[in-house]
Motif scaffolding. Structure first.
Motif, PDB file in Angstrom:
ATOM      1  N   SER A   1      10.235 -19.201  51.725  1.00 44.39           N
ATOM      2  CA  SER A   1      11.448 -19.071  52.517  1.00 44.39           C
ATOM      3  C   SER A   1      11.269 -19.881  53.792  1.00 44.39           C
ATOM      4  O   SER A   1      10.145 -20.113  54.244  1.00 44.39           O
TER       5      SER A   1
ATOM      6  N   HIS B   1      12.542 -18.625  56.461  1.00 45.72           N
ATOM      7  CA  HIS B   1      12.711 -17.564  57.446  1.00 45.72           C
ATOM      8  C   HIS B   1      11.536 -16.592  57.382  1.00 45.72           C
ATOM      9  O   HIS B   1      11.315 -15.941  56.349  1.00 45.72           O
TER      10      HIS B   1
ATOM     11  N   LYS C   1      12.364 -13.026  56.257  1.00 47.07           N
ATOM     12  CA  LYS C   1      12.555 -12.822  54.822  1.00 47.07           C
ATOM     13  C   LYS C   1      11.200 -12.705  54.105  1.00 47.07           C
ATOM     14  O   LYS C   1      11.050 -11.917  53.158  1.00 47.07           O
TER      15      LYS C   1
ATOM     16  N   SER D   1       9.482 -23.911  56.102  1.00 42.15           N
ATOM     17  CA  SER D   1       9.931 -24.658  57.271  1.00 42.15           C
ATOM     18  C   SER D   1       8.775 -25.360  57.974  1.00 42.15           C
ATOM     19  O   SER D   1       8.996 -26.294  58.756  1.00 42.15           O
TER      20      SER D   1
ATOM     21  N   GLU E   1      22.279  -5.664  50.377  1.00 40.04           N
ATOM     22  CA  GLU E   1      22.116  -5.895  51.807  1.00 40.04           C
ATOM     23  C   GLU E   1      23.269  -5.320  52.621  1.00 40.04           C
ATOM     24  O   GLU E   1      23.080  -4.665  53.637  1.00 40.04           O
TER      25      GLU E   1
ATOM     26  N   ARG F   1      29.398 -14.565  54.964  1.00 43.11           N
ATOM     27  CA  ARG F   1      28.025 -14.062  55.021  1.00 43.11           C
ATOM     28  C   ARG F   1      27.165 -14.717  53.936  1.00 43.11           C
ATOM     29  O   ARG F   1      26.046 -15.143  54.202  1.00 43.11           O
TER      30      ARG F   1
ATOM     31  N   SER G   1      26.339 -18.346  54.748  1.00 42.90           N
ATOM     32  CA  SER G   1      25.369 -18.538  55.821  1.00 42.90           C
ATOM     33  C   SER G   1      23.937 -18.612  55.319  1.00 42.90           C
ATOM     34  O   SER G   1      23.041 -19.093  56.023  1.00 42.90           O
ATOM     35  N   SER G   2      23.698 -18.089  54.114  1.00 43.56           N
ATOM     36  CA  SER G   2      22.350 -18.030  53.517  1.00 43.56           C
ATOM     37  C   SER G   2      21.381 -17.185  54.332  1.00 43.56           C
ATOM     38  O   SER G   2      20.167 -17.323  54.205  1.00 43.56           O
ATOM     39  N   GLU G   3      21.906 -16.297  55.159  1.00 41.95           N
ATOM     40  CA  GLU G   3      21.062 -15.435  55.978  1.00 41.95           C
ATOM     41  C   GLU G   3      20.751 -14.112  55.296  1.00 41.95           C
ATOM     42  O   GLU G   3      19.905 -13.354  55.755  1.00 41.95           O
ATOM     43  N   GLN G   4      21.431 -13.826  54.193  1.00 45.93           N
ATOM     44  CA  GLN G   4      21.309 -12.496  53.589  1.00 45.93           C
ATOM     45  C   GLN G   4      19.963 -12.321  52.881  1.00 45.93           C
ATOM     46  O   GLN G   4      19.333 -13.285  52.457  1.00 45.93           O
TER      47      GLN G   4
END
Length: 343
Positions: free
Chosen positions: A198, A200, A203, A219, A314, A328, A331-334
């Motif tokens: 990920s 994030h 996550k 990242s 979620e 939501r 955004s790919s934040e879930q």
């Protein structure tokens, strides 16, 4: 009936909540009163363009769903009005060579709810009786709905296509997304070692809490080098990926000799470099997969009950708030599934 539908292609401005005709129930079909559906990446694709998918506008959105039986044929013996159920989103012809050999997901006239025909972001839907499966006791409608796309897709990818074994290691790209998270849950229940990626850190932490053995922050880390380091230089047996072009070179380089890559998506592009020398010298296997058969859905449901695997929900939105739900997802934040409640 009330439904969320598209009347064109673009952004949320083409998505409307309003009245649509009640679906007709032909003989052999079951009409469901839906109480929940979940969002999938294809909902955004259908809203944005729907290119390459035969469909007619306006069209009700939504692929998966769960609710109660509203109406059945007089001679139906396994389903009854009021029964809590979930559905299989793929409607097959039952007559082509692929249906006759039990691989209905390859049906030459396959139609998927919310893609080719009206879907599940509605109060009612009508589907063949074979597509309706009893909902396990204690499960919410949202959990049942979520099983029909992401978990079914991951199940076919890992068990039918890649044939993941308990002693093997699997690398899962993009943890937090529906298929990837389902793949983690299924792989852990099968006994496999799991590596997840990920961008994030949060996550990755949540994935570790769900049992992931190792997290790779894509990242700031080279995924292939990190996967090799985590396996003592050997590489992973299976890669599960639904990202496409951006993940492809890292996925191939992460595999052990003779390893298997199984893919079901191309959100970052569908024309990656083939890396043919690596493919044939290391004798790698590339497997495509989409959805799953009705029989696989029954197998998956039994597996989930035996191993206490449930989809991660979620957040839930009301049907009237479908724009917020789509945003939501976009955004790919879930981390987990985004559900719609249909009351």
């Amino acid at each position: 009936m009330k439904a969320a539908y598209i009347d064109g292609h673009g952004g949320n401005e083409v998505v409307h909540v309003g009245e649509r005709p009640l679906p007709e129930r032909t003989h052999g079909d079951v009409r469901l009163r839906l109480h929940a559906a979940t969002l999938n990446r294809v909902d955004l694709y259908m809203r944005d363009s729907g290119a390459g998918i035969t469909h007619r506008l306006p069209q009700i959105m939504g692929v998966d769903g769960a609710g109660v039986v509203d109406a059945v044929a007089d001679d139906e013996t396994q389903l009854a009005p009021g029964q809590r159920v979930l559905l299989h989103p793929g409607v097959a012809c039952g007559r082509c060579e692929f249906c006759l050999r039990g691989d209905d997901v390859l049906c030459t006239r396959y139609q998927i709810l919310g893609e080719h025909i009206d879907g599940t972001f509605a109060q009612y839907v009508s589907v063949p009786a074979r597509n309706v499966v009893p909902l396990p006791g204690g499960w919410s409608f949202a959990e049942g709905a979520a099983l029909g796309v992401n978990h079914l897709t991951a199940w076919r990818m890992l068990t039918t296509q890649a044939q993941l074994k308990a002693w093997e290691t699997v690398l899962i790209f993009g943890i937090g997304g529906g298929v990837s998270l389902a793949g983690l849950q299924i792989a852990k229940a099968l006994g496999a070692r799991t590596l997840v990626t990920s961008r994030h850190a949060g996550k990755l932490e949540r994935a570790r809490a769900l049992g992931a053995d190792h997290g790779i922050d894509s990242s700031r880390e080279d995924v292939a080098k990190a996967a090799l380091a985590a396996t003592g230089g050997r590489g992973v047996d299976v890669v599960l990926e639904n990202v496409g072009e951006a993940a492809w070179p890292h996925a191939l380089k992460s595999l052990v000799r003779g390893g298997r890559l199984v893919t079901c998506g191309a959100t970052s592009g569908d024309q990656p470099g083939a890396d043919l020398r690596r493919l044939f010298i290391r004798q790698l296997k590339v497997l495509g997969s989409t959805m799953g058969t009705v029989a696989e859905l029954h197998q998956l449901l039994a597996f989930c009950q035996r191993h206490d695997v449930r989809p991660v929900i979620e957040q839930s939105f009301a049907l009237d708030d479908v724009h917020a739900a789509l945003s939501r997802l976009e955004s790919s934040e879930q981390f987990g599934k985004i559900a719609l409640t249909i009351d």
